[in-house]
Write an enzyme that holds these catalytic residues in place. Structure first.
Site, PDB file in Angstrom:
ATOM      1  N   CYS A   1     -11.447  -4.727  -1.515  1.00  0.00           N
ATOM      2  CA  CYS A   1     -11.419  -4.775  -2.980  1.00  0.00           C
ATOM      3  C   CYS A   1     -10.016  -5.105  -3.460  1.00  0.00           C
ATOM      4  O   CYS A   1      -9.134  -4.239  -3.467  1.00  0.00           O
ATOM      5  CB  CYS A   1     -11.891  -3.444  -3.556  1.00  0.00           C
TER       6      CYS A   1
ATOM      7  N   CYS B   1      -8.919  -3.184  -6.544  1.00  0.00           N
ATOM      8  CA  CYS B   1      -8.630  -1.770  -6.255  1.00  0.00           C
ATOM      9  C   CYS B   1      -7.244  -1.602  -5.638  1.00  0.00           C
ATOM     10  O   CYS B   1      -6.490  -0.700  -6.003  1.00  0.00           O
ATOM     11  CB  CYS B   1      -9.661  -1.193  -5.285  1.00  0.00           C
ATOM     12  N   ASP B   2      -6.925  -2.466  -4.670  1.00  0.00           N
ATOM     13  CA  ASP B   2      -5.764  -2.228  -3.814  1.00  0.00           C
ATOM     14  C   ASP B   2      -4.651  -3.264  -3.948  1.00  0.00           C
ATOM     15  O   ASP B   2      -3.597  -3.112  -3.323  1.00  0.00           O
ATOM     16  CB  ASP B   2      -6.219  -2.189  -2.346  1.00  0.00           C
TER      17      ASP B   2
END
Length: 332
Positions: free
Chosen positions: A158, A161-162
């Site tokens: 992701c 996300c990261d």
């Protein structure tokens, strides 16, 4: 006709024991299948609404995908929290509300009109007036050596996300579809260099996305290559690539690798009772209402644009609101 039958009543729960059958039936107001952020959020909201509910979780530890996340930096109010710790906080909140759990694999659900049934692998059948499907989805993996070892330590599924953890660093994205190209474009805004690794000589992504990608000065597409293995010490340091047309190996120094080769929703047990799209996701809107009355879908399992921890948790709340509305309307 039937002998050796006993019926026990405990509050609103019905447990049917019969020596003629192996099957046991348990009745609830609501059953939640899945104990990730969506399911645990639904449990909290469901118990606050006074519903007698059961959560069926396949694994003995709640939390879903976030348990494998090294660090979560985009959940409001808890920047930098470990994914395991966040999952445990969700579980503790649900525990405090008096949630009832059973560890079992749901193998089928049945729409019996006003009663919905969940059949588990051990032959037990649980019944409820409503179901929330929150079994999540799984990211497709490469199966390359080192992938599992460095998951959450440089291997990510992701980018949104990261990605922030890799600001100013060199990273790679694997894939050739819309998601992979979108991830590469997104990462190009914060990373020093982005390599897009694709096994073919042309991308499958939409033409408009490809134009945006090629306009990024710090993105390089590596054609006809697959990832053979992932290396590092504590964190990812490099990947070994196989050049398919030239049949040779090459090393690529990167600190992060984002795998975007697809997702698989965990809907195999539900297809006969709810409508799914061509990718297998349960068709449901922001209210989490499916096309089957009394069955709702929350989190990554449903059709939606953004799949994040916060949107899954929000789905849990929305799904319970829809359950309450359904139960009230049904009782009128």
């Amino acid at each position: 006709m039937f002998r050796n039958i006993s019926v026990l009543w405990c509050g609103s729960a019905r447990i049917l024991h019969c020596s003629c059958f192996r099957e046991e039936k348990h009745m609830y107001d609501l059953i939640i299948i899945g104990s990730g952020p969506a399911g645990l959020s639904a449990a909290v909201y469901g118990r606050r609404a006074g519903l007698k509910l059961l959560m069926i979780e396949e694994k003995p530890m709640s939390g879903g995908q976030i348990l494998d996340t090294y660090e979560v930096d985009n959940y409001p109010g808890l920047p930098g929290i470990n994914g395991f710790d966040l999952g445990m906080k969700f579980r503790q909140h649900a525990d405090a509300m008096g949630t009832e759990y059973v560890t079992a694999k749901a193998v089928a659900i049945h729409d019996r009109g006003e009663v919905k049934a969940v059949e588990t692998a051990d032959g037990t059948v649980y019944e409820a007036q409503a179901l929330i499907l929150a079994a999540g989805a799984q990211h497709a993996s490469l199966g390359a050596p080192g992938e599992a070892e460095y998951k959450g330590k440089g291997v990510s599924y992701c980018a949104t996300c990261d990605g922030a953890f890799f600001k100013g660093r060199d990273v790679a994205v694997v894939g050739g579809g819309d998601v992979a190209v979108e991830d590469a474009i997104y990462l190009s805004r914060m990373c020093r260099k982005v390599y897009l690794i694709h096994r073919r000589d042309q991308l499958r992504a939409a033409g408009s996305l490809q134009k945006k990608l090629l306009a990024c000065d710090n993105v390089e597409v590596l054609w006809n290559r697959t990832v053979s293995s992932i290396f590092g010490s504590d964190l990812v340091e490099s990947v070994k690539l196989h050049h398919m047309t030239e049949n040779r190996e090459e090393d690529l120094a990167v600190e992060g690798i984002f795998i975007a080769v697809g997702m698989h929703p965990n809907t195999g047990a539900f297809h006969e009772s709810v409508a799914c799209d061509d990718k297998g996701y349960v068709i449901a809107g922001e209210d989490c209402v499916t096309k089957t009355p009394g069955i709702f879908a929350a989190g990554d399992i449903r059709t939606k644009q953004v799949r994040q921890i916060i949107t899954a948790a929000a789905d849990g709340a929305c799904a319970v609101a829809s359950v309450e509305k359904y139960l009230v309307e049904r009782s009128m």
